[in-house]
Design an enzyme around this catalytic site. Sequence first.
Site, PDB file in Angstrom:
ATOM      1  N   TRP A  80       0.842  -1.208   0.000  1.00 18.25           N
ATOM      2  CA  TRP A  80       0.000   0.000   0.000  1.00 18.25           C
ATOM      3  C   TRP A  80       0.873   1.252   0.000  1.00 18.25           C
ATOM      4  CZ3 TRP A  80      -1.911  -4.481   2.149  1.00 18.25           C
ATOM      5  CH2 TRP A  80      -3.220  -4.839   1.795  1.00 18.25           C
ATOM      6  N   CYS A 117      -6.691  -5.154  -2.151  1.00 13.94           N
ATOM      7  CA  CYS A 117      -7.860  -5.997  -1.860  1.00 13.94           C
ATOM      8  C   CYS A 117      -8.418  -6.717  -3.079  1.00 13.94           C
ATOM      9  CB  CYS A 117      -8.948  -5.177  -1.170  1.00 13.94           C
ATOM     10  SG  CYS A 117      -9.722  -3.912  -2.203  1.00 13.94           S
ATOM     11  N   HIS A 156     -13.937  -1.800  -0.836  1.00 13.28           N
ATOM     12  CA  HIS A 156     -13.189  -2.972  -0.397  1.00 13.28           C
ATOM     13  C   HIS A 156     -13.788  -4.180  -1.104  1.00 13.28           C
ATOM     14  CE1 HIS A 156     -10.809  -5.725   1.767  1.00 13.28           C
ATOM     15  NE2 HIS A 156     -11.758  -6.173   2.557  1.00 13.28           N
ATOM     16  N   ASP A 161     -12.721 -13.293   3.200  1.00 12.39           N
ATOM     17  CA  ASP A 161     -11.906 -12.110   2.887  1.00 12.39           C
ATOM     18  C   ASP A 161     -10.437 -12.407   3.197  1.00 12.39           C
ATOM     19  OD1 ASP A 161     -10.831  -9.637   2.440  1.00 12.39           O
ATOM     20  OD2 ASP A 161     -12.183  -8.544   3.776  1.00 12.39           O
ATOM     21  N   ASN A 178     -22.396  -1.862   8.039  1.00 12.77           N
ATOM     22  CA  ASN A 178     -23.564  -1.249   8.679  1.00 12.77           C
ATOM     23  C   ASN A 178     -23.243  -0.548   9.990  1.00 12.77           C
ATOM     24  OD1 ASN A 178     -26.227  -0.504   8.654  1.00 12.77           O
ATOM     25  ND2 ASN A 178     -27.001  -2.428   9.499  1.00 12.77           N
ATOM     26  N   ASP A 190     -22.382   2.720  12.363  1.00 11.49           N
ATOM     27  CA  ASP A 190     -22.669   4.158  12.358  1.00 11.49           C
ATOM     28  C   ASP A 190     -21.354   4.920  12.458  1.00 11.49           C
ATOM     29  OD1 ASP A 190     -25.346   3.683  12.207  1.00 11.49           O
ATOM     30  OD2 ASP A 190     -25.765   4.073  14.316  1.00 11.49           O
ATOM     31  N   GLU A 232     -33.498  -2.426  10.366  1.00 14.32           N
ATOM     32  CA  GLU A 232     -32.076  -2.083  10.272  1.00 14.32           C
ATOM     33  C   GLU A 232     -31.569  -1.513  11.594  1.00 14.32           C
ATOM     34  OE1 GLU A 232     -28.702   0.727   9.522  1.00 14.32           O
ATOM     35  OE2 GLU A 232     -30.783   1.285   9.932  1.00 14.32           O
ATOM     36  N   TYR A 278      -6.941   4.139  -1.306  1.00  9.79           N
ATOM     37  CA  TYR A 278      -8.346   3.727  -1.370  1.00  9.79           C
ATOM     38  C   TYR A 278      -8.802   3.080  -0.067  1.00  9.79           C
ATOM     39  CZ  TYR A 278      -7.413  -1.276  -1.644  1.00  9.79           C
ATOM     40  OH  TYR A 278      -7.039  -2.563  -1.346  1.00  9.79           O
TER      41      TYR A 278
END
Length: 705
Positions: free
Chosen positions: A256, A292, A351, A374, A414, A416, A468, A537
Amino acid sequence: MRTWSRRSSSVRRNSARRWYGIHNMLLKVHSVDFLKSKDGPNRREHHTDVYFSDKLIVRRGQTFQMWIEFSRPFNPKSDNLQLQLKLGDSTGVLISVPLVNVLEDRRWEMKIVEQKDKRVRLAVNTLPSASIGCYKVTVESFSPRGKLVFPCTPNDVYLLFNPWCEDDAVYLDNEAERKEYVLNSMGRIYYGTVQQIGTRTWNFAQFEQDILEACLFILERGQVAMTEWRDPVIVSRMVSALVNSNDDFGVLMGGWKDSYEGGTSPTAWSGSGDILRQYYRSSGRPVKFAQCWVYAGVTNSVLRCLGIPTRCVTNFNSAHDTDLSLTIDIYIDEKLEIIKDKTSDSVWNFHVWNESWMTRPDLPAGYGGWQVVDATPQEPSQGSYRCGPTSIFAVRNGQVTLKFDTPFVFAEVNSDRIYWQKKTDGSFSQVRVEKNTIGQSISTKAVGSDARVDITHLYKYPEGSAEERIAVERASRFGSKPTLYPSPTSNDVSVEILMDGAGPLIGGDAKLSIVLKNKSSSQRTASLLYEVMVMYYTGVLKTTVKKDKIPLTLRPQETKTIPWTLQYKEYMNHLVDQGALKLTVTGRVNETQQILAKEFNFRLRTPDLIITPQGDAVVGKELTVKITFQNPLSQVLRNVLFRIEGLGMQSVRKIAYGDVDKLATVTLTEKFIPTVAGPQKLLASMDCRLLTQVHGVANIVVRPK
C-alpha cells in the site's frame, strides 16, 4: 461310439483342468484405464473437461468409471477387488473401496458394470463428504492363490467439491449460477467510489495449466489435517489465511505504498494465473504485490478451482473498525479539525472480498448460503490474518456472536459513523451520528452477463428502517464501548457534496458543489472549514492538498450551492494509487450550535485501453489486434509496461514499452492465434507508477476453422 465317448470325456476333463488352472492362477493387474480423456464421459459428466490437466479430475458424491485389464478373466465367484485411495502421507487419508453387487449412495463402493474377456469396467461411487485433493490409487486383487497390489502411479485422481450433488455441502440448485460461480473463468471486479463505480475484467484462470496443482499446494501449506479438507467451511477459512502472506508465507504480499520496486503494482495485475503459477513454481515464495481486489481475485480462482461456488463482491464506503466498537469513530478538536493520531478507524472508498456458497452445520439453521470470505489482511482472527466464512444472513440481522468474524464484517457494511468532539476537560462527547453512510452499493457481477448487480439488501435492511436499527442496536450491545445515540439538538441546516456526471478525469480540474440548505424560518450563519486530502483507497490519508474556510450566511428556507474546484496543478504531485481524494467539510451553526460535518470521497477517472480486433477471429488463424492509449497527463510516463491475457492464452504477454510523452497517444499492434472457438475476452492493463488503474477489455467471438 464308445471310443468317441472316452475321447469326449477326456476333452472335458482337460478343459476343466485348463479352466481350473487358469482360474487358480494369481489375478494380476496388467493395466488400469481411468478414462481421463477431456472429451470422455468422466470429465464431461463431472464438469471437469475444461481443466488443462490430463489427469482424472472428478467431483465427490458422483460415480466415475474405469477399466482394469487382468492377466486372466475375472471370476466373480472366486476373485475379488478393492481400491485403496491415499491422500497425503501416513497422517493423511486412506480410503478402501470394496466391490459390491449393488451401488448405494453416500458410500465408497464400486461395481462391475461390464466384462470383456480379461477386462472389466467399474463404476466407482465417491462419498459426497470426502476430503478433496490428489489421491494416489492402488488396485488390490484377490484370488484363491493370494493377494496382489498394483500401484496406479502416476495416474493420480483429483477429487473436488461438487455443487451439482445434492448431498455435497456446496450444492447449488441453479444451473446458471453453477456455470457463473464455478465454471466461468472471467469476471468483473468493481472499484472506485459509490458515485463513480469503476469496473475491471479479471481472468480467474482457474482451469489453466498448473492452477489446480497450485491450489492444492496452497492447501498443503495450511497445516490443517487432510481429514478436514472435506469441509468447505474449514477450507475457505484456510484459503482466506493462505492467500495473504502476513503470517504464513502465503500467496500474496500486500503493498500500500508508493513504490512497488521488486514486484508488480497491484493495479497492473489483470488475472490470477500468473500469480498462482509464480507462487507454485517458486515452491511458495510470496508474490509481490497485492491490494484488496487482487486478494479477492486470487481467492475467487482458488475456491472456484476446488469446486466451491464463489463470487467477488465490492463494498463501497467500507468501514475498518479497529477497536471492535462496531462504530466508526472520528475525533475532532475544539476547532473542528480531525485529531488524526486518535482517529484509528477508517472508511475505505471500496473494499473487495468474496462470497462462497455452502451449508453451515456449525451454525443455527438458516445461516447457510452465501458466506463472506476475505483474504485481505486487516485484523487478526484467532491468531491469523483471515476473515470468514461469515454468514451474510447473520450480518443482516446483527447476530454478531455467530462465527466467524461477524462483528468485523457487520462494521464494514452497517456501522454508524460517530463524531466525537474534545471538551475543555480532555474528555469527548458525541456531536454527530451518521447512520446511513457506511456500506453502500454492495456490488457483484450478474449471472450470465457483465452487468453489475446491487446486493446491498442481502447485507442489511433498508437504511433507517426499524429492522435495520434493531440489527445495529443488537450488534452494538456486543461492541467494546457502549453505543450512545444522543438526541439531536437542532438539525435545521444540512450539508451535501455533489458531483456532476461520472466525475472528474485525471489530468483535469476536479469540480464539485457544496450544497447547504436552511430548513428553518430564521437566518443561519456559520464558518465552514474544508480540507481535501489525497488518500489511499483504504481510507489511509497521505497528505492535505488544500485547506480553507468559507463564511456562510443562509436566509430562511434558502438553499445555497457553493462551487468548489481543485486544480490539476494543486494535486498533480501528490496522487497515490487509484487517484483517490477525500473532501471533508465541517462547521458550526452560530445560532444553534449545530455541528455540520460531511465527508465525500471521489476519484480522478483514468482513461481506458481501447482494444480493437482487425478482422475476424478464427481458430488457428493469426488475428491482429490494435491497443490504443492516450496519456491524459502533462507529464511523461516512465517505464510503461503493458500486460495482455485471455483469448485462450496460457500465459500473460508482457510488453515493455518504455516512456510515453505527455499527452501522447500510443498504439500497439499485437498478433494472436486463437485456440478455442466461442465468445472470448482479451484483457490488457498498463503498469505505470504515475498512472494506475488503466485497463481495457474486448469481447471477441472466435469462429471454428
